[in-house]
Design a protein around this motif. Structure first.
Motif, PDB file in Angstrom:
ATOM      1  N   LEU A 184     -76.031   4.070 -22.016  1.00 36.18           N
ATOM      2  CA  LEU A 184     -75.266   3.005 -22.662  1.00 36.18           C
ATOM      3  C   LEU A 184     -75.889   1.629 -22.435  1.00 36.18           C
ATOM      4  O   LEU A 184     -75.989   0.819 -23.364  1.00 36.18           O
ATOM      5  CB  LEU A 184     -73.825   3.009 -22.140  1.00 36.18           C
ATOM      6  CG  LEU A 184     -72.867   1.977 -22.743  1.00 36.18           C
ATOM      7  CD1 LEU A 184     -72.714   2.208 -24.249  1.00 36.18           C
ATOM      8  CD2 LEU A 184     -71.503   2.048 -22.064  1.00 36.18           C
ATOM      9  N   PHE A 185     -76.339   1.371 -21.203  1.00 35.02           N
ATOM     10  CA  PHE A 185     -76.817   0.030 -20.861  1.00 35.02           C
ATOM     11  C   PHE A 185     -78.334  -0.076 -20.748  1.00 35.02           C
ATOM     12  O   PHE A 185     -78.868  -1.182 -20.653  1.00 35.02           O
ATOM     13  CB  PHE A 185     -76.192  -0.421 -19.533  1.00 35.02           C
ATOM     14  CG  PHE A 185     -74.704  -0.581 -19.594  1.00 35.02           C
ATOM     15  CD1 PHE A 185     -74.132  -1.667 -20.244  1.00 35.02           C
ATOM     16  CD2 PHE A 185     -73.862   0.355 -19.019  1.00 35.02           C
ATOM     17  CE1 PHE A 185     -72.758  -1.821 -20.309  1.00 35.02           C
ATOM     18  CE2 PHE A 185     -72.486   0.215 -19.075  1.00 35.02           C
ATOM     19  CZ  PHE A 185     -71.926  -0.875 -19.723  1.00 35.02           C
ATOM     20  N   GLY A 186     -79.016   1.062 -20.743  1.00 36.50           N
ATOM     21  CA  GLY A 186     -80.456   1.039 -20.559  1.00 36.50           C
ATOM     22  C   GLY A 186     -80.833   1.129 -19.091  1.00 36.50           C
ATOM     23  O   GLY A 186     -80.029   0.836 -18.205  1.00 36.50           O
ATOM     24  N   PHE A 187     -82.060   1.545 -18.826  1.00 39.71           N
ATOM     25  CA  PHE A 187     -82.548   1.661 -17.452  1.00 39.71           C
ATOM     26  C   PHE A 187     -82.973   0.275 -16.969  1.00 39.71           C
ATOM     27  O   PHE A 187     -83.663  -0.456 -17.684  1.00 39.71           O
ATOM     28  CB  PHE A 187     -83.738   2.622 -17.395  1.00 39.71           C
ATOM     29  CG  PHE A 187     -84.109   3.063 -16.013  1.00 39.71           C
ATOM     30  CD1 PHE A 187     -83.348   4.004 -15.346  1.00 39.71           C
ATOM     31  CD2 PHE A 187     -85.229   2.534 -15.379  1.00 39.71           C
ATOM     32  CE1 PHE A 187     -83.683   4.421 -14.066  1.00 39.71           C
ATOM     33  CE2 PHE A 187     -85.574   2.941 -14.102  1.00 39.71           C
ATOM     34  CZ  PHE A 187     -84.797   3.890 -13.444  1.00 39.71           C
ATOM     35  N   PRO A 188     -82.567  -0.133 -15.755  1.00 40.28           N
ATOM     36  CA  PRO A 188     -82.871  -1.500 -15.297  1.00 40.28           C
ATOM     37  C   PRO A 188     -84.360  -1.721 -15.061  1.00 40.28           C
ATOM     38  O   PRO A 188     -85.104  -0.792 -14.752  1.00 40.28           O
ATOM     39  CB  PRO A 188     -82.088  -1.609 -13.988  1.00 40.28           C
ATOM     40  CG  PRO A 188     -81.932  -0.203 -13.516  1.00 40.28           C
ATOM     41  CD  PRO A 188     -81.807   0.629 -14.756  1.00 40.28           C
ATOM     42  N   THR A 189     -84.766  -2.953 -15.204  1.00 42.70           N
ATOM     43  CA  THR A 189     -86.130  -3.361 -14.860  1.00 42.70           C
ATOM     44  C   THR A 189     -86.076  -4.145 -13.553  1.00 42.70           C
ATOM     45  O   THR A 189     -85.008  -4.581 -13.117  1.00 42.70           O
ATOM     46  CB  THR A 189     -86.731  -4.253 -15.958  1.00 42.70           C
ATOM     47  OG1 THR A 189     -85.960  -5.471 -16.039  1.00 42.70           O
ATOM     48  CG2 THR A 189     -86.697  -3.542 -17.307  1.00 42.70           C
ATOM     49  N   LYS A 190     -87.230  -4.334 -12.926  1.00 43.27           N
ATOM     50  CA  LYS A 190     -87.265  -5.096 -11.679  1.00 43.27           C
ATOM     51  C   LYS A 190     -86.827  -6.537 -11.892  1.00 43.27           C
ATOM     52  O   LYS A 190     -86.252  -7.166 -11.001  1.00 43.27           O
ATOM     53  CB  LYS A 190     -88.669  -5.058 -11.079  1.00 43.27           C
ATOM     54  CG  LYS A 190     -89.021  -3.716 -10.441  1.00 43.27           C
ATOM     55  CD  LYS A 190     -90.336  -3.797  -9.679  1.00 43.27           C
ATOM     56  CE  LYS A 190     -90.620  -2.473  -8.974  1.00 43.27           C
ATOM     57  NZ  LYS A 190     -91.881  -2.520  -8.192  1.00 43.27           N
ATOM     58  N   ARG A 191     -87.083  -7.067 -13.073  1.00 39.66           N
ATOM     59  CA  ARG A 191     -86.679  -8.446 -13.356  1.00 39.66           C
ATOM     60  C   ARG A 191     -85.162  -8.565 -13.396  1.00 39.66           C
ATOM     61  O   ARG A 191     -84.589  -9.559 -12.947  1.00 39.66           O
ATOM     62  CB  ARG A 191     -87.272  -8.897 -14.693  1.00 39.66           C
ATOM     63  CG  ARG A 191     -86.946 -10.349 -15.053  1.00 39.66           C
ATOM     64  CD  ARG A 191     -87.601 -10.734 -16.368  1.00 39.66           C
ATOM     65  NE  ARG A 191     -87.093  -9.930 -17.470  1.00 39.66           N
ATOM     66  CZ  ARG A 191     -85.962 -10.210 -18.132  1.00 39.66           C
ATOM     67  NH1 ARG A 191     -85.229 -11.256 -17.781  1.00 39.66           N
ATOM     68  NH2 ARG A 191     -85.580  -9.452 -19.136  1.00 39.66           N
ATOM     69  N   ILE A 192     -84.490  -7.519 -13.900  1.00 36.49           N
ATOM     70  CA  ILE A 192     -83.033  -7.544 -14.021  1.00 36.49           C
ATOM     71  C   ILE A 192     -82.353  -7.161 -12.711  1.00 36.49           C
ATOM     72  O   ILE A 192     -81.367  -7.778 -12.300  1.00 36.49           O
ATOM     73  CB  ILE A 192     -82.582  -6.591 -15.151  1.00 36.49           C
ATOM     74  CG1 ILE A 192     -83.084  -7.109 -16.500  1.00 36.49           C
ATOM     75  CG2 ILE A 192     -81.068  -6.426 -15.161  1.00 36.49           C
ATOM     76  CD1 ILE A 192     -82.812  -6.168 -17.645  1.00 36.49           C
TER      77      ILE A 192
ATOM     78  N   PHE B 233     -84.657  -0.815  -7.188  1.00 34.55           N
ATOM     79  CA  PHE B 233     -85.900  -0.092  -6.913  1.00 34.55           C
ATOM     80  C   PHE B 233     -86.150   0.081  -5.415  1.00 34.55           C
ATOM     81  O   PHE B 233     -87.149   0.681  -5.013  1.00 34.55           O
ATOM     82  CB  PHE B 233     -87.069  -0.809  -7.591  1.00 34.55           C
ATOM     83  CG  PHE B 233     -86.982  -0.756  -9.092  1.00 34.55           C
ATOM     84  CD1 PHE B 233     -87.551   0.287  -9.798  1.00 34.55           C
ATOM     85  CD2 PHE B 233     -86.288  -1.735  -9.793  1.00 34.55           C
ATOM     86  CE1 PHE B 233     -87.454   0.353 -11.178  1.00 34.55           C
ATOM     87  CE2 PHE B 233     -86.180  -1.677 -11.179  1.00 34.55           C
ATOM     88  CZ  PHE B 233     -86.762  -0.626 -11.874  1.00 34.55           C
ATOM     89  N   ASN B 234     -85.236  -0.434  -4.594  1.00 37.08           N
ATOM     90  CA  ASN B 234     -85.301  -0.215  -3.151  1.00 37.08           C
ATOM     91  C   ASN B 234     -84.296   0.838  -2.690  1.00 37.08           C
ATOM     92  O   ASN B 234     -84.190   1.106  -1.491  1.00 37.08           O
ATOM     93  CB  ASN B 234     -85.034  -1.532  -2.407  1.00 37.08           C
ATOM     94  CG  ASN B 234     -86.112  -2.567  -2.660  1.00 37.08           C
ATOM     95  OD1 ASN B 234     -87.290  -2.233  -2.758  1.00 37.08           O
ATOM     96  ND2 ASN B 234     -85.716  -3.827  -2.780  1.00 37.08           N
ATOM     97  N   PHE B 235     -83.555   1.425  -3.639  1.00 36.99           N
ATOM     98  CA  PHE B 235     -82.606   2.477  -3.282  1.00 36.99           C
ATOM     99  C   PHE B 235     -83.352   3.671  -2.692  1.00 36.99           C
ATOM    100  O   PHE B 235     -84.513   3.926  -3.016  1.00 36.99           O
ATOM    101  CB  PHE B 235     -81.819   2.931  -4.510  1.00 36.99           C
ATOM    102  CG  PHE B 235     -80.784   1.943  -4.984  1.00 36.99           C
ATOM    103  CD1 PHE B 235     -80.525   0.776  -4.281  1.00 36.99           C
ATOM    104  CD2 PHE B 235     -80.056   2.188  -6.141  1.00 36.99           C
ATOM    105  CE1 PHE B 235     -79.567  -0.130  -4.717  1.00 36.99           C
ATOM    106  CE2 PHE B 235     -79.098   1.293  -6.588  1.00 36.99           C
ATOM    107  CZ  PHE B 235     -78.861   0.130  -5.874  1.00 36.99           C
TER     108      PHE B 235
END
Length: 274
Positions: free
Chosen positions: A246-254, A259-261
């Motif tokens: 629904l929302f798209g996969f997040p980017t590092k900028r967003i 990405f540290n999970f």
């Protein structure tokens, strides 16, 4: 309720712990002290209470009955501690607790009310979907959440079944068995319904933050506006896929922290969603 020498040791332990943690909740009362007059819904039998208000008898709801023999004492005391300290017009007013000695159940005694939001939706009450009604529901829901968050409490399980409508049409939040304090590590939800949980809550990443409740409230807003569920009742993995679809996969900028999970590498399987 006086604790006799031959009192059930579980009850004795419960009362002793309660007195230490919740000084403003003075006693447990026998469930027999209440006269059940009718049932308004599955969760809240409407009862006549004697002695909560010494000036008169009161209609109350005994909700959230739990078998304390099978329930984690620490969690039970934590819930009692939370509800006993909160006072807000958009939170269901808590009076005290009752214990049934026969079936070892504890009741949370609240003010009487009309129905759960989920029941109104199940009955397809169309007035709920009017823009002015949705606006009022969301305003009062966010008012309750603002109060909770200012007191460092995050509900963590905002959904239709935990929102109550009173006879006057007011909105009240209840059921704090999943509540945590701001800044605590996230713990596994006691609820199996992930439709209203954000990614970090599903993955148990990070610490408790008010944004968890804000996400849930906005899912409810979307459902009321669209007159349908946004996410299906499914397990964690499919729920994550539904969110990213629904929302798209997040980017590092967003969302750099994503990405540290711990399972960030495994989550790349959802990166096809843009």
């Amino acid at each position: 309720m006086a604790c006799e020498p031959d009192c059930d040791p579980d009850i004795f332990d419960l009362i002793n712990n309660l007195s230490e943690l919740c000084s403003n909740v003075n006693e447990f009362r026998n469930a027999e002290d209440f006269e059940i007059s009718k049932t308004t819904n599955l969760y809240a039998p409407l009862c006549m209470a004697h002695g909560i208000d010494k000036r008169k008898q009161q209609n109350v709801s005994i909700v959230n009955h739990k078998n304390y023999a099978d329930y984690d004492l620490k969690d039970l005391l934590s819930e009692i501690k939370v509800v006993s300290k909160l006072q807000h017009s958009n939170l269901l007013k808590f009076y005290e607790n009752s214990i049934s000695l026969d079936d070892k159940k504890i009741g949370f005694i609240y003010e009487s009310h009309a129905c759960l939001l989920s029941e109104a939706l199940d009955e397809d009450v169309q007035i709920i979907y009017r823009p002015e009604v949705i606006k009022r529901i969301m305003k009062e829901l966010f008012s309750a959440l603002d109060y909770l968050h200012k007191n460092s409490v995050v509900h963590r399980d905002i959904q239709h079944e935990n929102i109550i409508l009173t006879h006057s049409g007011a909105v009240k939040v209840w059921n704090f068995w999943c509540a945590q304090t701001v800044g605590e590590p996230l713990v596994e939800m006691k609820s199996s319904d992930f439709r209203y949980q954000p990614v970090e809550s599903i993955l148990l990443e990070g610490t408790v933050h008010p944004s968890l409740d804000i996400w849930s409230a906005n899912v409810i807003f979307g459902e009321l506006w669209l007159k349908t569920f946004i996410f299906p009742i499914v397990g964690k993995d499919f729920m994550l896929a539904s969110i990213f679809a629904l929302f798209g996969f997040p980017t590092k900028r967003i969302w750099e922290d994503f990405f540290n999970f711990r399972d960030a590498e495994k989550l790349q399987v959802y990166s096809a969603y843009e």
